[in-house]
Structures are given as structure tokens and as C-alpha cells.
Scaffold this active site. Structure first.
Site, PDB file in Angstrom:
ATOM      1  N   ASP A 170       0.823  -1.209   0.000  1.00 40.10           N
ATOM      2  CA  ASP A 170       0.000   0.000   0.000  1.00 40.10           C
ATOM      3  C   ASP A 170       0.856   1.258   0.000  1.00 40.10           C
ATOM      4  OD1 ASP A 170      -2.377  -1.368  -0.093  1.00 40.10           O
ATOM      5  OD2 ASP A 170      -2.733  -1.301   2.061  1.00 40.10           O
ATOM      6  N   GLY A 171       2.008   1.209   0.691  1.00 38.03           N
ATOM      7  CA  GLY A 171       2.912   2.358   0.695  1.00 38.03           C
ATOM      8  C   GLY A 171       3.434   2.671  -0.693  1.00 38.03           C
ATOM      9  N   GLU A 229      -4.285  10.109   3.956  1.00 36.28           N
ATOM     10  CA  GLU A 229      -4.504  10.964   5.120  1.00 36.28           C
ATOM     11  C   GLU A 229      -3.519  12.120   5.132  1.00 36.28           C
ATOM     12  OE1 GLU A 229      -3.760   8.105   8.145  1.00 36.28           O
ATOM     13  OE2 GLU A 229      -1.611   8.030   7.708  1.00 36.28           O
ATOM     14  N   ASP A 261      -0.680  15.962  20.829  1.00 37.04           N
ATOM     15  CA  ASP A 261       0.437  15.629  19.940  1.00 37.04           C
ATOM     16  C   ASP A 261       0.147  15.979  18.486  1.00 37.04           C
ATOM     17  OD1 ASP A 261       1.806  14.718  22.095  1.00 37.04           O
ATOM     18  OD2 ASP A 261       1.720  12.591  21.575  1.00 37.04           O
TER      19      ASP A 261
END
Length: 264
Positions: free
Chosen positions: A45-46, A122, A149
Site C-alpha cells: 500500500d505504501g 490521510e 500531539d
């Protein structure tokens, strides 16, 4: 039909990519890395995220398809062991496709200049050191002051990644929406946030106004330094990503395979 092949540098992926190139040439299919009709991603997927960003300016005209060299992923319909079957489907392509929503990220600088980016998965805003403080606006109105964060904003297909790790919901890709999730938010008697993920429809946007210049903006596998940024806007893009669909792999089956396995 013109094909581009985008692979990672793992040994098995390189071998499969070379075999695919030979098969394409044998079947008189043109290899064109500049203006392809179909982009074949060989890897995981990367790797497909990298392929998408490489051809992001051609989003409207290209279709992507993933050939996985590991386990079946969310964006990859074919395993490397199915290479012959995949090649047969590719050379008999008749334009079949499925499309999914994309995230549009707008970065506004102190100079007033703005830049737009597209994300398949995202966008994440994080403070490497210290606490990220940012005002969040929804529907054009101030909603909350976030302290923590960071913030993640995901597409439906990206909802199974960092978003899920943040406690976000898994969205079916047929839904034209984006989802914001908090990363380690600070909640006490003094500082409060909603503390739960938000799903925003395509006719609204999320606006984030950071209170410092020392943060990172990451989208898919790309990175923007958070210097001189006054505002970040997130919304469902008018553009969509298109995948060549030679066979149907149910989204919920993908989710089950990734997180649950078979039910006895």
C-alpha cells in the site's frame, strides 16, 4: 493503451516488475512513464501511495492498480503469485474502474499565498517537540482549541490506517466524507477537546489555525515543514482517484483479512 510500472526497491518487487515489463512488451503494450493510461504499483500500500503522488497531476486521466508482493492490502487487488492472470486482465482491459474520494489539503502561508495538495490516505499534523496548540473551525465557526500531539484527517480508504490507531471509525469508501481524529489530546479541568473522531461531509471543511510555527504536515508519504503557515484547510476533493477494477474485492473482506482473520 499505455502502462507505467511503479515498484519499490525490495528484491521480490524488482523481479516481479521486470517480469511484468517483459510480459507487456511480449503483448505489444506500450510502457510510458510520462503519460500512462494505467499505473501498475508493484509492492504494498505504501508503494501505491508513492505511485499516486507521482501521478497526482494526472489523477483525472489515469487508473491505478496494485500488484502486491506481500499480503493482500487495501489498495492492491492482486498477489504476485497471480502475475499471469493479472497480465491477462491487463491486456484485455476495457476501461472498467472504481473511484474513491480524495482529501484536499490547502496550506495558507503568512504571505497570503496558498498551496493545494491531494492525499489518497490521510494528512497528519504533528508537533515533534512539546504540545501542538491549534484552533479548529467547523462549518465556518470556532469549534475547539486543540492541545495534544497532533491531528489526523483521513479519507474513507485511509480510515483503516493512522485514523484507526487513533480510535477513529472505519468508513466505507462509497461515503464522500473525511474524518478527523485526535492524537493524544490533553483533556483535564483546564483544557478540553471533544475527545472523539469527527466525520465531516463533502460540503463542509475543517479549518485548523496552529498557534506556533514548529510542526510537521505530512500527507501520504510527503512532508511539509510547518514554518510560516497560518492556516490549514481540509475537505473532500472534487477530484477522485480511479482504480482499474478487473475483479471485485469487497471492502469489508479487506478489513476482515487485515484485522480479524476468518471466523470459525
Amino acid at each position: 493503451m499505455k502502462i507505467a510500472i511503479f515498484n519499490n526497491h525490495a528484491e521480490h518487487s524488482v523481479i516481479i516488475a521486470k517480469k511484468l515489463i517483459l510480459a507487456m512488451k511480449k503483448n505489444n503494450v506500450d510502457i510510458d512513464d510520462r503519460n500512462p493510461d494505467i499505473v501498475v504499483s508493484v509492492g504494498g500500500d505504501g508503494t501505491l501511495l508513492g505511485a499516486f503522488q507521482k501521478y497526482v497531476d494526472q489523477t483525472e486521466s489515469v487508473r491505478f492498480v496494485g500488484l502486491h508482493t506481500g499480503h493482500l492490502g487495501f489498495y492492491t487487488d492482486w498477489l504476485s503469485t497471480e502475475l499471469d492472470q493479472f497480465v491477462d486482465s491487463l491486456i484485455h482491459d476495457n476501461g472498467q474502474k472504481v473511484s474513491y474520494p480524495l482529501l484536499e489539503l490547502t496550506v495558507v502561508r503568512t504571505s497570503g499565498e496558498s498551496y493545494k495538495f491531494l492525499a489518497l490516505n490521510e494528512a497528519v499534523i504533528k508537533q515533534p517537540i512539546g504540545t501542538l496548540v491549534a484552533d479548529i473551525y467547523l462549518g465556518g465557526q470556532a469549534f475547539e482549541r486543540f492541545r495534544g500531539d497532533g491531528i489526523a484527517v483521513a479519507t474513507p480508504t485511509g480510515s483503516t490506517a493512522y485514523n484507526k490507531a487513533n480510535g477513529g471509525a472505519v468508513l466505507h469508501p462509497s461515503l464522500p466524507a473525511i474524518q478527523m481524529s485526535e492524537i493524544a489530546s490533553i483533556n483535564n479541568r483546564v483544557f478540553r477537546t471533544l475527545g472523539s473522531p469527527l466525520i465531516v461531509p463533502q460540503d463542509q471543511e475543517i479549518v485548523m489555525k496552529p498557534k506556533s510555527n514548529h510542526f510537521l504536515v505530512m500527507y501520504d508519504q510527503e512532508e511539509i515543514k510547518g514554518h510560516n503557515i497560518t492556516e490549514l484547510r481540509f475537505k473532500v476533493s472534487e477530484k477522485r482517484v480511479h482504480f482499474a477494477q478487473y475483479r471485485h474485492v469487497d471492502f469489508w473482506r479487506r478489513v476482515q483479512n487485515a484485522f480479524i482473520s476468518e471466523i470459525e
